[in-house]
Write a protein that holds these residues in place. Structure first.
Motif, PDB file in Angstrom:
ATOM      1  N   ALA A  80       0.825  -1.208   0.000  1.00  0.00           N
ATOM      2  CA  ALA A  80       0.000   0.000   0.000  1.00  0.00           C
ATOM      3  C   ALA A  80       0.860   1.259   0.000  1.00  0.00           C
ATOM      4  N   SER A  81       1.955   1.239   0.763  1.00  0.00           N
ATOM      5  CA  SER A  81       2.857   2.390   0.793  1.00  0.00           C
ATOM      6  C   SER A  81       3.454   2.668  -0.576  1.00  0.00           C
ATOM      7  N   GLN A  82       3.890   1.612  -1.265  1.00  0.00           N
ATOM      8  CA  GLN A  82       4.496   1.801  -2.583  1.00  0.00           C
ATOM      9  C   GLN A  82       3.478   2.335  -3.593  1.00  0.00           C
ATOM     10  N   PHE A  83       2.248   1.864  -3.526  1.00  0.00           N
ATOM     11  CA  PHE A  83       1.231   2.349  -4.451  1.00  0.00           C
ATOM     12  C   PHE A  83       0.858   3.806  -4.161  1.00  0.00           C
ATOM     13  N   VAL A  84       0.779   4.177  -2.891  1.00  0.00           N
ATOM     14  CA  VAL A  84       0.484   5.576  -2.549  1.00  0.00           C
ATOM     15  C   VAL A  84       1.602   6.485  -3.035  1.00  0.00           C
ATOM     16  N   VAL A  85       2.843   6.078  -2.826  1.00  0.00           N
ATOM     17  CA  VAL A  85       3.976   6.872  -3.317  1.00  0.00           C
ATOM     18  C   VAL A  85       3.938   6.969  -4.834  1.00  0.00           C
ATOM     19  N   LEU A  86       3.602   5.854  -5.490  1.00  0.00           N
ATOM     20  CA  LEU A  86       3.511   5.859  -6.947  1.00  0.00           C
ATOM     21  C   LEU A  86       2.469   6.858  -7.429  1.00  0.00           C
ATOM     22  N   ILE A  87       1.326   6.895  -6.784  1.00  0.00           N
ATOM     23  CA  ILE A  87       0.258   7.831  -7.169  1.00  0.00           C
ATOM     24  C   ILE A  87       0.687   9.271  -6.905  1.00  0.00           C
ATOM     25  N   GLN A  88       1.344   9.523  -5.767  1.00  0.00           N
ATOM     26  CA  GLN A  88       1.778  10.880  -5.445  1.00  0.00           C
ATOM     27  C   GLN A  88       2.823  11.394  -6.434  1.00  0.00           C
ATOM     28  N   ILE A  89       3.771  10.526  -6.804  1.00  0.00           N
ATOM     29  CA  ILE A  89       4.837  10.969  -7.700  1.00  0.00           C
ATOM     30  C   ILE A  89       4.305  11.221  -9.100  1.00  0.00           C
ATOM     31  N   THR A  90       3.462  10.328  -9.604  1.00  0.00           N
ATOM     32  CA  THR A  90       2.915  10.515 -10.952  1.00  0.00           C
ATOM     33  C   THR A  90       1.973  11.712 -11.014  1.00  0.00           C
ATOM     34  N   GLY A  91       1.344  12.061  -9.904  1.00  0.00           N
ATOM     35  CA  GLY A  91       0.448  13.214  -9.894  1.00  0.00           C
ATOM     36  C   GLY A  91       1.119  14.527  -9.533  1.00  0.00           C
ATOM     37  N   PHE A  92       2.431  14.496  -9.316  1.00  0.00           N
ATOM     38  CA  PHE A  92       3.163  15.694  -8.934  1.00  0.00           C
ATOM     39  C   PHE A  92       3.672  16.377 -10.196  1.00  0.00           C
ATOM     40  N   ASN A  93       3.287  17.619 -10.425  1.00  0.00           N
ATOM     41  CA  ASN A  93       3.566  18.307 -11.686  1.00  0.00           C
ATOM     42  C   ASN A  93       4.887  19.068 -11.677  1.00  0.00           C
ATOM     43  N   GLU A  94       5.486  19.277 -10.510  1.00  0.00           N
ATOM     44  CA  GLU A  94       6.716  20.042 -10.448  1.00  0.00           C
ATOM     45  C   GLU A  94       7.922  19.120 -10.318  1.00  0.00           C
ATOM     46  N   ARG A  95       9.070  19.733 -10.182  1.00  0.00           N
ATOM     47  CA  ARG A  95      10.309  18.964 -10.190  1.00  0.00           C
ATOM     48  C   ARG A  95      10.507  18.223  -8.866  1.00  0.00           C
ATOM     49  N   LEU A  96      10.854  16.950  -8.986  1.00  0.00           N
ATOM     50  CA  LEU A  96      11.215  16.166  -7.815  1.00  0.00           C
ATOM     51  C   LEU A  96      12.726  16.239  -7.599  1.00  0.00           C
ATOM     52  N   SER A  97      13.131  16.301  -6.335  1.00  0.00           N
ATOM     53  CA  SER A  97      14.547  16.362  -6.004  1.00  0.00           C
ATOM     54  C   SER A  97      14.801  15.523  -4.756  1.00  0.00           C
ATOM     55  N   PHE A  98      16.074  15.328  -4.455  1.00  0.00           N
ATOM     56  CA  PHE A  98      16.441  14.571  -3.265  1.00  0.00           C
ATOM     57  C   PHE A  98      16.048  15.313  -2.001  1.00  0.00           C
ATOM     58  N   THR A  99      15.930  16.643  -2.090  1.00  0.00           N
ATOM     59  CA  THR A  99      15.570  17.430  -0.906  1.00  0.00           C
ATOM     60  C   THR A  99      14.117  17.237  -0.523  1.00  0.00           C
ATOM     61  N   ASN A 100      13.214  17.313  -1.500  1.00  0.00           N
ATOM     62  CA  ASN A 100      11.799  17.253  -1.147  1.00  0.00           C
ATOM     63  C   ASN A 100      11.211  15.850  -1.199  1.00  0.00           C
TER      64      ASN A 100
END
Length: 438
Positions: A266-286
């Protein structure tokens, strides 16, 4: 049925239950006693208390609320509005997910393991006193397996902890430009919470890993019994005892294994949904905490499934071993003219090591396939053949293994689950650790 089986004490369990109250006052006679005492102390420090009382339960609950919930919530609140506009919001979105699932995994680990340790002391929990006075020859193996528990825990926690430190230092530099005291508080609270929650989860997974590996020792020892000229009933009774221990392990850990698998997936699927729905840049900081948490969770699941599949593989391999033993004894039972010659020439019943070729993928399990030497004494009675044949049929029909509500954890199930979990975590790592250019 399984609950009733867990309540059937064996000879070692009766002895350990009588001495559990005075075990802390007795001197340590062997290296195994000292190792078990250190192991019990370590589990108590993490909150897995074998001899729980109301005061200890309250202290453990207070520590969990303070370090497992209050500390990470405080870091989220303090970093909610740092410099950089909505950067704090982006960090907060991912950290809430990490906090929820890390707290759930630690809470269920504490509940499941503490319940079993409270119900069974450390010796009964690890099946130490189950061998009818033959424990001396297992002492070194038990001590070595307990030491490997601490080595594996260190090897898996240390790299993740270093990555966590790097991530917190980067966030510390971002927050310190606004407020130094806030940066220090966030850094300390985040590290303290991680050091508390992650060892609880990994220690519970490694504890199951340890219990399974200790049983592997006894299945390997059971294979060596076929080298000796033992009665078939003795071999049958010993296997019944080993299978009984496996059923107890499955009963004690089935809730833990099922809850760990469901929460991690469940944790991996929630993270997957959050990352794919995130429109801005992902970084190691955030999103660095997502990567660290995903790696730790998948490592814990892989350790549990690997140990369960290894134990099931050893149990199922006994059927092949007893078939080989039965064939060799049958060959040896023939007379000299029929048993030592055939159309291919004058041949002996070869040892098992010369009859079997192992493929490269099965090299790990060679240690379980103990060489069986054919008895030189002919079997004069047909009933001996029938007894061996009955033992072969029994072992093929009742191989045993680690199960979750009837589902055997074998290599096929292991491959399916591991591929699913690794696919999810690799996607998370690819999104959070790969440097993107804009």
């Amino acid at each position: 049925m399984a609950r009733d089986a867990d309540n059937l004490p064996l000879e070692g369990e009766r002895r350990s239950s009588m001495d559990s109250g005075a075990s802390l006052l007795q001197p340590f006679k062997t290296d195994l006693d000292r190792s078990l005492r250190r192991f019990e102390l370590f589990l108590s420090l993490l909150g897995f208390h074998p001899h729980s009382s109301v005061v200890i339960i309250l202290l453990s609950a207070t520590a969990f609320l303070a370090l497992g919930i209050a500390a990470p919530v405080s870091t989220i609140v303090l970093t909610r509005c740092p410099l950089g506009g909505c950067e704090g919001y982006r960090i907060e979105r991912f950290e809430v997910t990490v906090l929820v699932f890390e707290a759930l995994l630690a809470a269920f680990s504490l509940a499941c393991i503490s319940r079993n340790l409270f119900k069974y002391d450390i010796r009964k929990f690890l099946f130490v006193d189950q061998h009818h006075g033959q424990m001396d020859r297992f002492h070194k193996e038990y001590v070595r397996k307990i030491q490997s528990f601490f080595q594996l825990l260190l090897w898996w926690i240390l790299p993740c902890f270093l990555v966590k430190i790097v991530r917190e230092i980067i966030r510390f530099e971002n927050i310190s430009s606004s407020s130094s005291w806030k940066a220090i508080v966030v850094f300390l609270l985040s590290i303290a919470s991680w050091i508390y929650l992650i060892p609880i989860f990994l220690s519970s997974c490694l504890l199951f890993y340890l219990v399974c590996n200790l049983q592997v020792i006894h299945f390997e020892d059971y294979g060596r019994l076929f080298e000796r000229d033992l009665d078939t009933m003795v071999l049958l009774e010993e296997h019944v005892r080993l299978r009984y221990c496996l059923s107890k392990i499955s009963h004690r850990f089935r809730g833990f294994l099922l809850s760990m698998f469901l929460f991690v997936t469940a944790s991996q699927f929630v993270v997957l949904i959050q990352i794919t729905g995130f429109n801005e840049r992902l970084s190691f900081t955030n999103a660095g905490d997502l990567a660290i948490a995903s790696v730790v969770q998948v490592v814990g699941i892989v350790l549990c499934l690997h140990s369960a599949a290894k134990m099931s593989h050893r149990a199922q391999g006994i059927g092949s071993l007893v078939s080989k033993w039965h064939a060799l004894r049958t060959c040896a039972s023939d007379d000299t003219s029929q048993g030592r010659s055939n159309s291919y020439g004058n041949l002996e019943c070869l040892p098992a090591s010369q009859m079997i070729e192992y493929s490269e993928s099965d090299l790990e399990s060679v240690e379980n396939n103990i060489t069986v030497h054919a008895s030189s004494q002919p079997v004069s009675c047909t009933s001996s053949y029938q007894k061996r044949q009955a033992l072969v049929m029994y072992l093929h029909s009742n191989a045993g293994g680690i199960t979750i509500y009837g589902w055997t954890i074998d290599r096929m199930l292991l491959n399916t689950i591991v591929f699913l979990e690794i696919s999810l975590v690799l996607f998370v790592l690819g999104k959070t650790l790969v440097i993107t250019s804009k």
